[in-house]
Structures are given as C-alpha cells and as structure tokens.
Write a protein that holds these residues in place. Structure first.
Motif, PDB file in Angstrom:
ATOM      1  N   LYS A   7       0.842  -1.183   0.000  1.00  0.00           N
ATOM      2  CA  LYS A   7       0.000   0.000   0.000  1.00  0.00           C
ATOM      3  C   LYS A   7       0.881   1.238   0.000  1.00  0.00           C
ATOM      4  O   LYS A   7       1.872   1.300   0.731  1.00  0.00           O
ATOM      5  CB  LYS A   7      -0.927   0.017   1.222  1.00  0.00           C
ATOM      6  CG  LYS A   7      -1.927  -1.119   1.249  1.00  0.00           C
ATOM      7  CD  LYS A   7      -2.787  -1.079   2.501  1.00  0.00           C
ATOM      8  CE  LYS A   7      -3.790  -2.228   2.512  1.00  0.00           C
ATOM      9  NZ  LYS A   7      -4.627  -2.215   3.743  1.00  0.00           N
ATOM     10  N   SER A   9       0.878   5.080   0.894  1.00  0.00           N
ATOM     11  CA  SER A   9       0.123   6.073   1.662  1.00  0.00           C
ATOM     12  C   SER A   9       0.141   7.410   0.950  1.00  0.00           C
ATOM     13  O   SER A   9       1.152   7.821   0.383  1.00  0.00           O
ATOM     14  CB  SER A   9       0.726   6.225   3.063  1.00  0.00           C
ATOM     15  OG  SER A   9       0.633   5.019   3.785  1.00  0.00           O
ATOM     16  N   GLU A  14      -5.356   8.582   2.748  1.00  0.00           N
ATOM     17  CA  GLU A  14      -5.830   7.464   1.953  1.00  0.00           C
ATOM     18  C   GLU A  14      -4.637   6.592   1.537  1.00  0.00           C
ATOM     19  O   GLU A  14      -3.477   6.945   1.772  1.00  0.00           O
ATOM     20  CB  GLU A  14      -6.567   7.966   0.709  1.00  0.00           C
ATOM     21  CG  GLU A  14      -7.740   8.878   0.994  1.00  0.00           C
ATOM     22  CD  GLU A  14      -8.957   8.147   1.550  1.00  0.00           C
ATOM     23  OE1 GLU A  14      -8.880   6.921   1.765  1.00  0.00           O
ATOM     24  OE2 GLU A  14      -9.988   8.806   1.785  1.00  0.00           O
ATOM     25  N   HIS A  15      -4.919   5.446   0.929  1.00  0.00           N
ATOM     26  CA  HIS A  15      -3.833   4.596   0.454  1.00  0.00           C
ATOM     27  C   HIS A  15      -4.187   3.986  -0.904  1.00  0.00           C
ATOM     28  O   HIS A  15      -5.355   3.742  -1.207  1.00  0.00           O
ATOM     29  CB  HIS A  15      -3.514   3.492   1.465  1.00  0.00           C
ATOM     30  CG  HIS A  15      -4.586   2.443   1.574  1.00  0.00           C
ATOM     31  ND1 HIS A  15      -5.557   2.483   2.547  1.00  0.00           N
ATOM     32  CD2 HIS A  15      -4.839   1.326   0.835  1.00  0.00           C
ATOM     33  CE1 HIS A  15      -6.363   1.442   2.404  1.00  0.00           C
ATOM     34  NE2 HIS A  15      -5.961   0.732   1.373  1.00  0.00           N
ATOM     35  N   THR A  17      -3.461   0.716  -3.224  1.00  0.00           N
ATOM     36  CA  THR A  17      -2.990  -0.664  -3.187  1.00  0.00           C
ATOM     37  C   THR A  17      -2.320  -1.011  -4.509  1.00  0.00           C
ATOM     38  O   THR A  17      -2.825  -0.660  -5.580  1.00  0.00           O
ATOM     39  CB  THR A  17      -4.158  -1.623  -2.927  1.00  0.00           C
ATOM     40  OG1 THR A  17      -4.788  -1.262  -1.686  1.00  0.00           O
ATOM     41  CG2 THR A  17      -3.675  -3.059  -2.830  1.00  0.00           C
ATOM     42  N   TRP A  18      -1.168  -1.693  -4.434  1.00  0.00           N
ATOM     43  CA  TRP A  18      -0.397  -2.013  -5.639  1.00  0.00           C
ATOM     44  C   TRP A  18       0.115  -3.447  -5.610  1.00  0.00           C
ATOM     45  O   TRP A  18       0.176  -4.081  -4.555  1.00  0.00           O
ATOM     46  CB  TRP A  18       0.783  -1.055  -5.806  1.00  0.00           C
ATOM     47  CG  TRP A  18       1.694  -0.973  -4.605  1.00  0.00           C
ATOM     48  CD1 TRP A  18       1.649  -0.055  -3.589  1.00  0.00           C
ATOM     49  CD2 TRP A  18       2.779  -1.864  -4.278  1.00  0.00           C
ATOM     50  NE1 TRP A  18       2.627  -0.305  -2.657  1.00  0.00           N
ATOM     51  CE2 TRP A  18       3.334  -1.411  -3.057  1.00  0.00           C
ATOM     52  CE3 TRP A  18       3.330  -2.992  -4.883  1.00  0.00           C
ATOM     53  CZ2 TRP A  18       4.420  -2.051  -2.440  1.00  0.00           C
ATOM     54  CZ3 TRP A  18       4.402  -3.640  -4.274  1.00  0.00           C
ATOM     55  CH2 TRP A  18       4.940  -3.163  -3.077  1.00  0.00           C
ATOM     56  N   PHE A  60      -1.918  -1.070 -10.079  1.00  0.00           N
ATOM     57  CA  PHE A  60      -2.476  -0.474  -8.870  1.00  0.00           C
ATOM     58  C   PHE A  60      -3.927  -0.120  -9.100  1.00  0.00           C
ATOM     59  O   PHE A  60      -4.416  -0.105 -10.240  1.00  0.00           O
ATOM     60  CB  PHE A  60      -1.680   0.772  -8.462  1.00  0.00           C
ATOM     61  CG  PHE A  60      -1.836   1.937  -9.407  1.00  0.00           C
ATOM     62  CD1 PHE A  60      -2.755   2.940  -9.143  1.00  0.00           C
ATOM     63  CD2 PHE A  60      -1.078   2.020 -10.573  1.00  0.00           C
ATOM     64  CE1 PHE A  60      -2.927   4.010 -10.023  1.00  0.00           C
ATOM     65  CE2 PHE A  60      -1.238   3.083 -11.454  1.00  0.00           C
ATOM     66  CZ  PHE A  60      -2.162   4.078 -11.174  1.00  0.00           C
ATOM     67  N   GLN A  67      -9.100  -2.362  -4.351  1.00  0.00           N
ATOM     68  CA  GLN A  67      -8.644  -2.514  -2.974  1.00  0.00           C
ATOM     69  C   GLN A  67      -8.101  -1.229  -2.360  1.00  0.00           C
ATOM     70  O   GLN A  67      -7.727  -1.223  -1.185  1.00  0.00           O
ATOM     71  CB  GLN A  67      -7.577  -3.607  -2.910  1.00  0.00           C
ATOM     72  CG  GLN A  67      -8.055  -4.970  -3.384  1.00  0.00           C
ATOM     73  CD  GLN A  67      -6.941  -5.993  -3.427  1.00  0.00           C
ATOM     74  OE1 GLN A  67      -6.102  -6.054  -2.535  1.00  0.00           O
ATOM     75  NE2 GLN A  67      -6.922  -6.800  -4.472  1.00  0.00           N
ATOM     76  N   SER A  68      -8.025  -0.164  -3.138  1.00  0.00           N
ATOM     77  CA  SER A  68      -7.565   1.109  -2.585  1.00  0.00           C
ATOM     78  C   SER A  68      -8.668   1.749  -1.758  1.00  0.00           C
ATOM     79  O   SER A  68      -9.848   1.419  -1.899  1.00  0.00           O
ATOM     80  CB  SER A  68      -7.124   2.061  -3.700  1.00  0.00           C
ATOM     81  OG  SER A  68      -5.949   1.576  -4.331  1.00  0.00           O
ATOM     82  N   SER A  69      -8.290   2.665  -0.885  1.00  0.00           N
ATOM     83  CA  SER A  69      -9.267   3.316  -0.019  1.00  0.00           C
ATOM     84  C   SER A  69      -9.978   4.442  -0.763  1.00  0.00           C
ATOM     85  O   SER A  69      -9.667   4.747  -1.917  1.00  0.00           O
ATOM     86  CB  SER A  69      -8.576   3.868   1.229  1.00  0.00           C
ATOM     87  OG  SER A  69      -7.678   4.906   0.877  1.00  0.00           O
TER      88      SER A  69
END
Length: 251
Positions: A7, A9, A14-15, A17-18, A60, A67-69
């Motif tokens: 992840k 940041s 927020e983050h 995901t990769w 990503f 899956q990212s925020s």
C-alpha cells in the motif's frame, strides 16, 4: 518471479494498493479504466507475462477503486486519478516506464506522459477514452441524467458490465480541466500503439482515431480490430497486446 503487494500512503490519509513483479526494465505500468480494478483479465495477463519474461511490472487501483481506499463518489475525479498515477510513478518506478492504459486509463496515461516526458518512453492505449467525461458522457446524457445531476449531483448511468456507474457533477466539471482533444496537438512524441475495437459500444473507433491523429509524435500505430469489443480481453486480443509490449520493450 513472484508478485509483491503493498500500500502506498497518500498525504490525505488514503492509500493506494499495488502489486509488483520485479524484473528488468523498462517498467510496464498498468492504468485501468473507469470503475475497473487491477484484478481484471488484461492486468492479470500482463502480470503473468512479466513473471514469465522477467520483466518489471506494476499495477495499482486508483482511489475509490478495487482494494484502494476512498469513496468513489468523493474521490472520483480525473484530477485525483491523475495524481494517483503520478504518485505511483514518482515513488515506485525508477528509470524508464511504458504505460499501458485501458479506456479511461488511456486518458490518464496521456496526462502522465505529458507531465513526465523524461521518464515515460512509450504508450500502449487500449480503447483510449480521452476526454470521455465531456465527449462521451456529457454530450450523450439523456434528459433524465441531466435532471438527476441538477437535482442530486449524481446520475446512475446504466452499464453493461454490472451495477450502474455513478456519474457526478464534479466528475464532469473536473474532466473539462484536463481535455486534450482540441485545436492544438497533444504534446506526446513517444512511440504509441493504440488497440481499438470497431465493435466497441463505449468508445467509438473514430474517437480513438481522433486521439491518434492529434498526437504530436510520428511513431503512432493505430490498430483497428474489426470484431473487437471495448474490453479487448479475448485470448487473441491479449496475444496482440503482449506482442505490442514485446516490440516496445525491445526498442
């Protein structure tokens, strides 16, 4: 080679995901489409190719995707997703990169290439939806969609791929800031390969051709797949995509 996940940041908490396959460069970076994620057929096929070929590959999810925020309606702007892609490139990719952008990701790829001209060495654009907020959504929005935007700030656009897509007023207004199709040439001069289906119901092939003709560089190849749809995820489409990547990576 195995694929690592993590992840990234962001300053706002927020983050992103990769997933990453280590290998020799240039690094291939996947830029997905509107409401898609990095688990899709093409993104996974590129990961399989990278592992088998010993190539560097990074994929990503934009904020509000996969899956990212982040909430899609709140984070859903071209400005935000351009920043996501630039952040990934700046913080996770050393050396030259080849960007592979699908649909909206084709537009994002162009914006990133314009901002990082020294690093982005080639583009592969699959059904590129440049300026789609303005030219493919706003201009074709039905009266009920315009009424929903005026009343609620969001229109739930029907989709062939599942749940309706939330189209917000903010997305439409923000997209106009990043328009690249117009009177001037698009200042991209790297080798560019465009794969476009003639039977694409979402991005008409003439729209993708307009982008090809607007690019400033001369090394641009536009491939029209007569029976191709928008996704171009059939085995023969994947084989064509991988062949293009092999060509560009060898340059």
């Amino acid at each position: 080679m195995s694929e690592r996940a993590g992840k990234l940041s962001r300053p706002d908490g927020e983050h992103i995901t990769w997933r990453r396959v280590e290998g020799r460069g240039p690094t291939v970076v996947w830029l997905g489409g509107f409401r898609s994620d990095m688990e899709g057929t093409k993104a996974q096929a590129l990961a399989d190719w990278a592992r088998a070929a010993g190539r560097s590959y990074l994929r990503f999810d934009y904020l509000g995707h996969g899956q990212s925020s982040g909430d899609f309606r709140e984070k859903g702007t071209i400005t935000r997703w351009r920043e996501d892609a630039l952040g990934v490139l700046d913080e996770m990719v050393e050396g030259p990169a080849i960007l592979v952008g699908s649909s909206m990701g084709g537009w994002i790829a162009c914006l990133v290439a314009m901002a990082r001209q020294d690093q982005v060495k080639a583009l592969v654009l699959i059904a590129p939806a440049a300026d789609f907020t303005e030219k493919l959504i706003a201009t074709e929005m039905p009266p009920q969609g315009r009424a929903a935007l005026a009343a609620d700030g969001v229109w739930l656009r029907p989709s062939e791929y599942g749940e309706p897509y939330p189209i917000t007023r903010t997305l439409i207004e923000d997209g106009a800031r990043w328009s690249i199709l117009g009177a001037d040439r698009v200042p991209i001069e790297v080798p560019t390969r465009i794969l476009q289906g003639a039977a694409d119901p979402d991005v008409p092939w003439r729209h993708a051709l307009e982008l090809a003709q607007a690019l400033k560089g001369d090394d641009v190849v536009f491939s029209l797949i007569k029976d191709g749809d928008h996704r171009l995820s059939r085995p023969q489409d994947i084989a064509r995509l991988l062949g293009v990547l092999e060509e560009l990576a060898a340059l």
